[in-house]
Design a protein around this motif. Structure first.
Motif, PDB file in Angstrom:
ATOM      1  N   SER A 222      39.642  -9.088   4.194  1.00 58.83           N
ATOM      2  CA  SER A 222      39.266 -10.098   3.554  1.00 58.83           C
ATOM      3  C   SER A 222      38.368 -11.155   4.262  1.00 58.83           C
ATOM      4  O   SER A 222      37.412 -11.684   3.704  1.00 58.83           O
ATOM      5  CB  SER A 222      40.288 -10.860   2.608  1.00 58.83           C
ATOM      6  N   LYS A 294      39.259  -9.083  -3.911  1.00 59.86           N
ATOM      7  CA  LYS A 294      38.675 -10.084  -4.460  1.00 59.86           C
ATOM      8  C   LYS A 294      37.788 -10.858  -3.637  1.00 59.86           C
ATOM      9  O   LYS A 294      37.988 -11.197  -2.302  1.00 59.86           O
ATOM     10  CB  LYS A 294      39.646 -11.030  -5.188  1.00 59.86           C
ATOM     11  N   SER A 297      39.271 -14.172  -1.275  1.00 60.45           N
ATOM     12  CA  SER A 297      40.634 -13.615  -1.678  1.00 60.45           C
ATOM     13  C   SER A 297      41.738 -14.466  -1.149  1.00 60.45           C
ATOM     14  O   SER A 297      41.718 -15.100  -0.089  1.00 60.45           O
ATOM     15  CB  SER A 297      40.788 -12.283  -1.156  1.00 60.45           C
TER      16      SER A 297
END
Length: 346
Positions: A222, A294, A297
């Motif tokens: 991430s 995501k 994230s």
């Protein structure tokens, strides 16, 4: 590996861009050029990260269920253990903040940390580290020898992770494995706070380690995506010079598979009913990976994972299911796991 442009190395930490490095901070502080508030030193101890010590809870719970159930739960020990672990962790965070300062300047969020902005006095940082480590060690000694030894192991891992010449955080894959070993250490701290007469199963410790590696690997992935520039990422974290998005994602998958296998070994060995919890673990791993994928994230800062309320609720449910299955017997499961012989006629 492709050759990426890098500025000249500087100091024993090989800090890029020497004009940005934290140099002679004590002199700057004495001259009034840097004035760190008390809150800066509290901030580098990262009390907001103490939530990570929740990884002690499964260790304490398993020790209670497997070993100490008839004697009751030693609540005073658990309270002292939690405080000791928080102090030891804060000692590690203190040196991490100071030694990472030159590198944090290349992170889009961490550049505003007190160390990265040059507001720390090395003498005060050293004093804070010593006080936190000593206080945590004294409390650990009050519990038992096994707890003290494990606490010192946690402290030693902080040195190995942050300080040259080891500084394992700069080495590909070793950065994740050396940081995630703090997970089984915390498990042991929870276990030894309840009992020091027995050591926990090796399968659960290894599963905890690989599970922690999955969490850290996903965090690295991430972060790498968040920076979105391989060269800039290498300035922030030297291990990123050797990673790619694919290698980080694949290594996280490897850690997840290892953890799942070891969890299965533990579940089958200790109580067949625990197999019913395996789908919950599978969902947890998958859900966390989805969070890691995501943009921006929450996996980048696991201490803030509580903001993912649904995920945290499901994690609590999984823990509750495991605890319930420890005390529930389902005889049919035992029968299903044994070979069934069908008599054959002659």
């Amino acid at each position: 590996m492709t050759n990426r442009p890098r500025p000249p190395a500087f100091s024993r930490l090989r800090v890029p861009f020497p004009e940005l490095a934290v140099i002679d901070l004590s002199h700057r502080a004495n001259s009034g050029q840097v004035r760190a508030a008390v809150r800066d030193y509290i901030r580098i101890a990262r009390p907001d990260h103490w939530v990570k010590n929740i990884f002690m809870v499964p260790g304490a719970a398993l020790a209670f269920v497997l070993v100490h159930k008839t004697n009751g739960l030693p609540v005073p020990n658990l309270i002292i253990a939690a405080i000791s672990c928080c102090l030891m962790a804060s000692a590690n965070y203190t040196i991490n903040e100071y030694l990472d300062a030159p590198f944090d300047r290349f992170h889009p969020l961490k550049r505003s940390r007190p160390g990265a902005e040059g507001r720390l006095d090395v003498r005060l940082v050293a004093a804070q580290y010593a006080v936190l480590a000593a206080a945590g060690g004294i409390l650990a000694w009050c519990i038992n020898g096994a707890f003290l030894a494990t606490s010192l192991w946690l402290l030693a891992m902080g040195v190995a992770y942050n300080v040259e010449p080891l500084r394992t955080k700069d080495r590909q894959y070793l950065d994740v494995l050396s940081e995630s070993v703090n997970n089984p250490i915390r498990f042991l701290l929870g276990w030894f706070a309840v009992t020091a007469s027995v050591i926990p199963p090796g399968s659960v410790l290894l599963a905890y380690w690989m599970g922690g590696a999955f969490l850290m690997g996903t965090k690295r992935y991430s972060e790498y995506r968040r920076i979105a520039d391989p060269v800039q990422a290498g300035y922030y974290r030297r291990s990123f010079e050797h990673y790619t998005e694919n290698s980080l994602l694949l290594s996280s998958f490897f850690y997840a598979v290892c953890s799942a296998f070891l969890i299965g070994v533990f579940l089958i060995k200790y109580k067949i009913e625990l197999l019913l919890s395996f789908p919950f673990f599978a969902v947890l791993f998958t859900w966390y990976l989805a969070i890691g994928l995501k943009s921006d994230s929450a996996a980048q800062a696991p201490e803030k994972l509580y903001r993912e309320a649904a995920f945290m609720g499901f994690a609590a449910l999984t823990f509750a299911v495991v605890m319930i299955l420890f005390v529930v017997d389902i005889p049919i499961l035992d029968g299903l796991m044994r070979p069934y012989y069908i008599p054959l006629g002659h």
